[in-house]
Design a protein around this motif. Structure first.
Motif, PDB file in Angstrom:
ATOM      1  N   ILE A  79       0.846  -1.195   0.000  1.00  0.00           N
ATOM      2  CA  ILE A  79       0.000   0.000   0.000  1.00  0.00           C
ATOM      3  C   ILE A  79       0.877   1.238   0.000  1.00  0.00           C
ATOM      4  CG2 ILE A  79      -1.786   1.295   1.227  1.00  0.00           C
ATOM      5  CD1 ILE A  79      -2.724  -1.344   0.010  1.00  0.00           C
ATOM      6  N   GLY A  80       0.675   2.098  -0.968  1.00  0.00           N
ATOM      7  CA  GLY A  80       1.494   3.299  -1.096  1.00  0.00           C
ATOM      8  C   GLY A  80       0.982   4.445  -0.254  1.00  0.00           C
ATOM      9  N   GLY A  81       1.432   5.639  -0.613  1.00  0.00           N
ATOM     10  CA  GLY A  81       1.018   6.834   0.110  1.00  0.00           C
ATOM     11  C   GLY A  81       1.601   6.857   1.512  1.00  0.00           C
ATOM     12  N   SER A  82       0.976   7.630   2.375  1.00  0.00           N
ATOM     13  CA  SER A  82       1.472   7.732   3.750  1.00  0.00           C
ATOM     14  C   SER A  82       0.884   6.661   4.660  1.00  0.00           C
ATOM     15  CB  SER A  82       1.142   9.115   4.314  1.00  0.00           C
ATOM     16  OG  SER A  82      -0.258   9.327   4.346  1.00  0.00           O
ATOM     17  N   MET A  83      -0.321   6.203   4.348  1.00  0.00           N
ATOM     18  CA  MET A  83      -1.015   5.311   5.273  1.00  0.00           C
ATOM     19  C   MET A  83      -0.416   3.907   5.332  1.00  0.00           C
ATOM     20  SD  MET A  83      -3.214   6.669   7.180  1.00  0.00           S
ATOM     21  CE  MET A  83      -3.243   8.445   7.267  1.00  0.00           C
ATOM     22  N   GLY A  84       0.163   3.445   4.235  1.00  0.00           N
ATOM     23  CA  GLY A  84       0.784   2.120   4.255  1.00  0.00           C
ATOM     24  C   GLY A  84       1.888   2.027   5.288  1.00  0.00           C
ATOM     25  N   PRO A  85       2.896   2.909   5.207  1.00  0.00           N
ATOM     26  CA  PRO A  85       3.968   2.901   6.206  1.00  0.00           C
ATOM     27  C   PRO A  85       3.481   3.226   7.621  1.00  0.00           C
ATOM     28  CG  PRO A  85       4.655   4.077   4.228  1.00  0.00           C
ATOM     29  CD  PRO A  85       3.190   3.804   4.079  1.00  0.00           C
ATOM     30  N   LEU A  86       2.553   4.173   7.741  1.00  0.00           N
ATOM     31  CA  LEU A  86       2.081   4.558   9.068  1.00  0.00           C
ATOM     32  C   LEU A  86       1.387   3.398   9.770  1.00  0.00           C
ATOM     33  CD1 LEU A  86       0.724   8.188   8.499  1.00  0.00           C
ATOM     34  CD2 LEU A  86       2.639   7.513   9.949  1.00  0.00           C
ATOM     35  N   TYR A  87       0.387   2.848   9.127  1.00  0.00           N
ATOM     36  CA  TYR A  87      -0.334   1.743   9.768  1.00  0.00           C
ATOM     37  C   TYR A  87       0.485   0.456   9.771  1.00  0.00           C
ATOM     38  CZ  TYR A  87      -4.699   4.219  10.584  1.00  0.00           C
ATOM     39  OH  TYR A  87      -5.657   5.086  11.063  1.00  0.00           O
ATOM     40  N   GLY A  88       1.360   0.305   8.798  1.00  0.00           N
ATOM     41  CA  GLY A  88       2.252  -0.852   8.819  1.00  0.00           C
ATOM     42  C   GLY A  88       3.113  -0.847  10.070  1.00  0.00           C
ATOM     43  N   ASN A  89       3.650   0.321  10.401  1.00  0.00           N
ATOM     44  CA  ASN A  89       4.459   0.453  11.612  1.00  0.00           C
ATOM     45  C   ASN A  89       3.611   0.380  12.873  1.00  0.00           C
ATOM     46  OD1 ASN A  89       7.518   1.072  11.298  1.00  0.00           O
ATOM     47  ND2 ASN A  89       6.547   2.113   9.570  1.00  0.00           N
ATOM     48  N   PHE A  90       2.398   0.888  12.803  1.00  0.00           N
ATOM     49  CA  PHE A  90       1.478   0.822  13.938  1.00  0.00           C
ATOM     50  C   PHE A  90       1.233  -0.641  14.330  1.00  0.00           C
ATOM     51  CE2 PHE A  90      -2.834   0.433  15.623  1.00  0.00           C
ATOM     52  CZ  PHE A  90      -2.866   1.414  16.598  1.00  0.00           C
ATOM     53  N   PHE A  91       0.851  -1.453  13.357  1.00  0.00           N
ATOM     54  CA  PHE A  91       0.553  -2.857  13.665  1.00  0.00           C
ATOM     55  C   PHE A  91       1.820  -3.656  13.951  1.00  0.00           C
ATOM     56  CE2 PHE A  91      -3.445  -1.683  11.546  1.00  0.00           C
ATOM     57  CZ  PHE A  91      -4.329  -2.140  12.518  1.00  0.00           C
TER      58      PHE A  91
ATOM     59  N   SER B 208       4.504   4.955  19.356  1.00  0.00           N
ATOM     60  CA  SER B 208       5.883   5.427  19.188  1.00  0.00           C
ATOM     61  C   SER B 208       6.417   5.105  17.791  1.00  0.00           C
ATOM     62  CB  SER B 208       6.801   4.835  20.258  1.00  0.00           C
ATOM     63  OG  SER B 208       6.978   3.444  20.083  1.00  0.00           O
ATOM     64  N   ASN B 209       5.948   3.996  17.229  1.00  0.00           N
ATOM     65  CA  ASN B 209       6.339   3.672  15.851  1.00  0.00           C
ATOM     66  C   ASN B 209       5.801   4.708  14.864  1.00  0.00           C
ATOM     67  OD1 ASN B 209       7.693   1.419  16.710  1.00  0.00           O
ATOM     68  ND2 ASN B 209       6.365  -0.059  15.693  1.00  0.00           N
ATOM     69  N   ILE B 210       4.604   5.205  15.131  1.00  0.00           N
ATOM     70  CA  ILE B 210       4.018   6.258  14.287  1.00  0.00           C
ATOM     71  C   ILE B 210       4.847   7.540  14.400  1.00  0.00           C
ATOM     72  CG2 ILE B 210       2.060   7.855  14.069  1.00  0.00           C
ATOM     73  CD1 ILE B 210       1.064   5.356  13.014  1.00  0.00           C
ATOM     74  N   THR B 211       5.116   7.947  15.632  1.00  0.00           N
ATOM     75  CA  THR B 211       5.800   9.228  15.833  1.00  0.00           C
ATOM     76  C   THR B 211       7.263   9.179  15.390  1.00  0.00           C
ATOM     77  OG1 THR B 211       6.279   8.637  18.156  1.00  0.00           O
ATOM     78  CG2 THR B 211       4.284   9.914  17.720  1.00  0.00           C
ATOM     79  N   SER B 212       7.811   7.976  15.263  1.00  0.00           N
ATOM     80  CA  SER B 212       9.201   7.866  14.824  1.00  0.00           C
ATOM     81  C   SER B 212       9.358   8.128  13.322  1.00  0.00           C
ATOM     82  CB  SER B 212       9.767   6.486  15.164  1.00  0.00           C
ATOM     83  OG  SER B 212       9.182   5.480  14.353  1.00  0.00           O
ATOM     84  N   ILE B 213       8.264   7.997  12.568  1.00  0.00           N
ATOM     85  CA  ILE B 213       8.345   8.202  11.118  1.00  0.00           C
ATOM     86  C   ILE B 213       7.495   9.366  10.627  1.00  0.00           C
ATOM     87  CG2 ILE B 213       8.885   5.777  10.676  1.00  0.00           C
ATOM     88  CD1 ILE B 213       5.970   5.471   9.657  1.00  0.00           C
TER      89      ILE B 213
END
Length: 211
Positions: free
Chosen positions: A74-86, A113-118
């Motif tokens: 999943i591209g965009g910002s949400m893929g990395p954000l939620y990927g790191n969240f989970f 913390s994974n969200i705020t790190s990226i």
């Protein structure tokens, strides 16, 4: 009160189902001040994750599947954000056979913390942080004073709803919506909306499992 990691796979499946059910709603919210594809992308990623789950998955491995799928497909910002969240959920719980209130609190902290790190997002920037921050603080506040997991999860849900509502009156500081400036006022944030759905579903499903 607690539940087993094995039984907790229900939480994973319920979160996937909640995203699928809210696909159109999330895109509608996003369409007001964004690209209008938040629901489409989220549904795509979570549906692909569902297809990767197998009967041997527990809660932790299920969250790992979601994380890997969102990060890689999943591209965009949400893929990395939620990927790191989970990934945060997975990292904390992967070696735990039993999930209790302390573990849940650590899962929430690591995911955040994974969200705020990226992401540079701060409270009042009109993002998912405006849901996550007050919700997780509410969980800890109640748990520290009561040691009761159910009540702590309920407090988290209530705070997540308040946080989501608050985004309507904010000016977007990040992402596509930030280009609108004051015109973004009056619309709730799409990422905050999906975050609220995820937290509420997590809490509701966990409460069902508590014994």
């Amino acid at each position: 009160m607690n539940f087993t990691n094995k039984d907790g796979v229900l939480i994973v499946k319920d979160i996937i189902e909640a995203i699928q059910k809210n696909k159109d709603y999330l895109s509608e919210i996003d369409g007001a001040i964004g690209d209008g594809d938040h629901g489409i992308n989220m549904n795509k990623g979570f549906t692909m994750a569902l297809e990767e789950l197998n009967e041997n998955d527990n809660m932790s491995s299920g969250f790992q599947v979601i994380s890997k799928t969102l990060m890689s497909k999943i591209g965009g910002s949400m893929g990395p954000l939620y990927g790191n969240f989970f990934r945060g959920f997975y990292t904390v719980s992967r070696n735990e056979e039993v999930i209790d209130g302390v573990i849940i609190g650590e899962m929430l902290d690591k995911a955040y913390s994974n969200i705020t790190s990226i992401s540079p997002a701060k409270v009042n920037d009109k993002t998912l942080v405006d849901v996550l921050d007050p919700a997780i603080h509410a969980y800890h506040e109640v748990y520290q004073s009561t040691q009761k997991t159910k009540e702590s999860l309920e407090a988290m849900v209530n705070a997540s709803k308040t946080g989501l509502e608050s985004t309507k009156q904010m000016i977007a500081k990040l992402g596509r919506a930030s280009r609108l400036g004051e015109r973004s006022i009056g619309h709730q944030d799409a990422g905050a909306t999906s975050a609220q759905i995820i937290l509420e579903t997590f809490a509701t499903s966990a409460i069902k499992l508590l014994k």
